[in-house]
Design a protein around this motif. Structure first.
Motif, mmCIF file in Angstrom:
data_model
loop_
_atom_site.group_PDB
_atom_site.id
_atom_site.type_symbol
_atom_site.label_atom_id
_atom_site.label_comp_id
_atom_site.label_asym_id
_atom_site.label_seq_id
_atom_site.Cartn_x
_atom_site.Cartn_y
_atom_site.Cartn_z
ATOM 1 N N THR A 22 -24.647 39.525 -14.910
ATOM 2 C CA THR A 22 -23.975 38.410 -15.573
ATOM 3 C C THR A 22 -22.611 38.868 -16.084
ATOM 4 O O THR A 22 -22.518 39.886 -16.773
ATOM 5 C CB THR A 22 -24.812 37.895 -16.748
ATOM 6 N N PRO A 23 -21.551 38.146 -15.785
ATOM 7 C CA PRO A 23 -20.211 38.554 -16.229
ATOM 8 C C PRO A 23 -20.127 38.753 -17.740
ATOM 9 O O PRO A 23 -20.617 37.933 -18.519
ATOM 10 C CB PRO A 23 -19.326 37.388 -15.776
ATOM 11 N N GLU A 56 -20.191 41.544 -10.781
ATOM 12 C CA GLU A 56 -20.400 40.481 -11.764
ATOM 13 C C GLU A 56 -20.345 39.138 -11.037
ATOM 14 O O GLU A 56 -19.349 38.812 -10.393
ATOM 15 C CB GLU A 56 -19.308 40.517 -12.832
ATOM 16 N N ILE A 57 -21.425 38.388 -11.134
ATOM 17 C CA ILE A 57 -21.455 37.053 -10.534
ATOM 18 C C ILE A 57 -22.142 36.097 -11.497
ATOM 19 O O ILE A 57 -23.250 36.381 -11.972
ATOM 20 C CB ILE A 57 -22.199 37.046 -9.174
ATOM 21 N N ASP A 58 -21.497 34.977 -11.760
ATOM 22 C CA ASP A 58 -22.095 33.936 -12.599
ATOM 23 C C ASP A 58 -22.916 33.016 -11.700
ATOM 24 O O ASP A 58 -22.374 32.148 -11.013
ATOM 25 C CB ASP A 58 -21.000 33.159 -13.316
ATOM 26 N N GLY A 64 -19.794 31.050 -8.084
ATOM 27 C CA GLY A 64 -20.567 32.276 -8.163
ATOM 28 C C GLY A 64 -21.741 32.247 -7.208
ATOM 29 O O GLY A 64 -22.061 33.241 -6.541
ATOM 30 N N LEU A 65 -22.392 31.099 -7.130
ATOM 31 C CA LEU A 65 -23.526 30.954 -6.219
ATOM 32 C C LEU A 65 -23.061 31.095 -4.768
ATOM 33 O O LEU A 65 -23.756 31.697 -3.932
ATOM 34 C CB LEU A 65 -24.179 29.589 -6.441
ATOM 35 N N ALA A 377 -12.143 30.167 -9.920
ATOM 36 C CA ALA A 377 -13.164 29.129 -10.094
ATOM 37 C C ALA A 377 -14.280 29.562 -11.041
ATOM 38 O O ALA A 377 -15.216 28.798 -11.278
ATOM 39 C CB ALA A 377 -13.766 28.762 -8.735
ATOM 40 N N GLY A 378 -14.172 30.777 -11.582
ATOM 41 C CA GLY A 378 -15.148 31.242 -12.571
ATOM 42 C C GLY A 378 -16.352 31.951 -11.999
ATOM 43 O O GLY A 378 -17.353 32.146 -12.705
ATOM 44 N N ALA A 379 -16.268 32.388 -10.738
ATOM 45 C CA ALA A 379 -17.437 33.019 -10.111
ATOM 46 C C ALA A 379 -17.806 34.346 -10.743
ATOM 47 O O ALA A 379 -18.980 34.722 -10.796
ATOM 48 C CB ALA A 379 -17.173 33.237 -8.618
ATOM 49 N N PHE A 380 -16.794 35.075 -11.243
ATOM 50 C CA PHE A 380 -17.040 36.434 -11.718
ATOM 51 C C PHE A 380 -16.711 36.615 -13.203
ATOM 52 O O PHE A 380 -16.574 37.745 -13.673
ATOM 53 C CB PHE A 380 -16.201 37.439 -10.905
#
Length: 391
Positions: A22-23, A56-58, A64-65, A377-380
Motif C-alpha cells: 500500500t502506498p 507501491e500500488i493502490d 492501481g488495479l 492517476a494515483g496508482a502508486f
C-alpha cells in the motif's frame, strides 16, 4: 508472517518475488517489533523480506488495479495473506485473476481457510495455537496456558503454502493450467499435532501438558544436573541400557516400573526423580560429554546467543551478513535447506517501500510515460521513490 515467510522461501530458491504494498504505508511488519534500527523498517521486516522487490500500488484505485493486472498477466504465482473476502472486494480474487492468466498459481493463506464456520474469524498464530489444541499441551501441568514462543502456525503455514505452490507449479507443467491453493494457520497447527492426535485416538484420553517430555518415549526431556538443565533422549532399549550404564544404575534395567518404553512413559515422573538423583553429582557439561561418548543423545540447552554463535551454526552458514542500503551490514538467518546444484543466494536485501516500482513496471513493457500517467492517476500514491538512490 505466513505470506511474507512463504515468499521469502521462494525468493531464496530463485523466484523473482514482487512485494505489492500500500502506498505510503507498506507491510505492517515494517513498523512491528519493539525496536528500530537506523531506518524506518523494523528488524522483523528485514528478517522476512530478503530476495524481494517492492512496488507501491493502490489496489483501491482503478489505475492501481490496472497496473496490478499488468503484473499478474505473466506472473507464475500470486500469494495473498488476507482474511477471506478481502481479495474479492479488491477485485484480485482467484476467479478474477484466472481470467487474466489461466496459468496463475494462486495461494491464499488465512487464519482458518476459505470455507467453514470459522472462515471469517480473525486468524493469528496465537488464535490458531489456542483453537487447535496446541496451547492445551504446552507448558507444565497445573500452570497457566502458554503458547509455543516460535510462531509455529504462522511460519508453518508459510512452509505448507510454499510446498503447495511448488506442487502446483509442477502440476501446471503437465496440465498447462494453474490452480487455487487454500492454506491456513488453523490446519497447519492441527496438521503438526501428530503425536497428540495419535495419543487421543489411541487411548481415548485428552493429551495434557508434559513439559519438555515426549509422548512417545522416555526418558526424552530436560533433566537437572548439579549446575543447570540439559536434555537427554534415550528413545530405544539400546540407548536406555547405555544411559543406565553411564549413570551406574544397572538396577534400573531390572526395575519392573521401567522394563520397557510403555512402562517408562507411564512412570516418567518417578523415573526422572531417580535419574536426577544421579545427575546431581556432576555438571551438565560433564554428563553431556559422558553420554555422547556412550552413544546416548544429549545436549546442553542453549540460549539464542549461544545457538547462533555455535560452531555448528557457523559451519552450516546459518548466520548471513547482508548489505542493506540504509542499515548497512545486517545479520539474517541462513538457508535451512542446502541445494547442491542450485544453491540459494541473497540477491536482494529487504526492499525499501516502493523501491522498485518503476523498475518492475518497465520490465513488463510499460514506458516511462505510461508509468507517469498511472502515477498521476494515483496508482502508486503521491510520492515518487528515488529508486537510483535507494538501489
Amino acid at each position: 508472517m505466513a505470506g511474507p515467510f512463504c515468499c521469502m522461501l521462494l525468493g531464496d530458491m530463485g523466484a523473482d518475488v514482487i512485494k505489492v504494498e500500500t502506498p505510503g504505508v507498506g507491510d505492517q511488519t515494517r513498523k512491528s517489533m519493539g525496536f528500530r534500527l537506523k531506518g524506518a523498517d523494523s528488524g522483523g521486516f528485514l528478517a522476512l523480506n530478503r530476495n524481494k522487490r517492492s512496488v507501491e500500488i493502490d489496489l483501491k484505485n482503478p489505475a492501481g488495479l490496472e497496473a496490478f493486472y499488468a503484473l499478474v498477466k505473466d506472473a507464475d504465482v500470486l500469494v495473498e495473506n488476507n482474511r477471506p473476502g478481502v481479495a474479492a472486494r479488491l477485485k484480485i480474487d482467484y476467479a478474477t485473476l484466472r481470467a487474466i492468466n489461466p496459468r496463475l498459481v494462486y495461494a491464499s493463506i488465512s487464519g482458518f481457510g476459505q470455507t467453514g464456520p470459522w472462515a471469517k474469524r480473525p486468524g493469528l498464530d496465537l488464535i490458531a495455537q489456542a483453537m487447535t489444541g496446541v496451547m492445551s499441551v504446552m507448558g507444565h501441568p497445573d500452570q497457566a496456558p502458554v503458547k509455543a514462543s516460535v510462531p509455529i502456525a504462522d511460519l508453518g503455514a508459510g512452509l505448507f503454502a510454499a510446498y503447495g505452490i511448488l506442487s502446483a507449479v509442477i502440476g501446471r507443467d503437465l496440465t498447462g493450467e494453474g490452480q487455487f491453493i487454500d492454506a491456513s494457520l488453523f490446519e497447519t497447527a492441527m496438521g503438526l499435532s501428530v503425536w497428540e492426535s495419535a495419543e487421543y485416538w489411541g487411548t481415548g484420553e485428552v493429551p495434557v501438558p508434559i513439559g519438555s517430555a515426549n509422548r512417545m518415549s522416555a526418558p526424552y526431556q530436560a533433566v537437572r544436573a548439579s549446575d543447570r538443565y540439559f536434555v537427554i533422549g534415550a528413545a530405544n532399549p539400546k540407548l536406555w541400557a547405555a544411559l543406565c550404564g553411564v549413570v551406574d544404575r544397572a538396577d534400573l534395567l531390572e526395575d519392573p516400573r521401567f522394563t520397557d518404553n510403555v512402562l517408562r512413559i507411564r512412570n516418567r515422573e518417578v523415573l526422572i526423580v531417580e535419574l536426577e538423583r544421579e545427575f546431581a553429582r556432576r555438571t551438565a557439561a560433564e554428563w553431556v560429554d559422558a553420554l555422547l561418548a556412550a552413544g546416548v543423545p544429549a545436549a546442553p540447552i542453549y540460549n539464542y546467543a549461544e545457538a547462533l554463535s555455535s560452531e555448528q551454526a557457523v559451519a552450516r552458514n546459518m548466520v548471513l551478513k547482508i548489505q542493506h542500503p540504509v542499515e548497512g551490514e545486517t545479520k539474517a538467518l541462513g538457508f535451512p535447506v542446502k541445494l547442491s546444484g542450485t544453491p540459494q543466494q541473497v540477491r536482494h536485501p529487504a526492499p525499501l517501500l516502493g523501491q522498485h516500482t518503476d523498475e518492475i513496471l518497465g520490465e513488463i513493457g510499460m514506458s516511462p510515460q505510461a508509468i507517469d500517467a498511472l502515477r498521476q492517476a494515483g496508482a502508486f500514491g503521491s510520492v515518487r521513490v528515488d529508486t537510483a538512490a535507494a538501489t
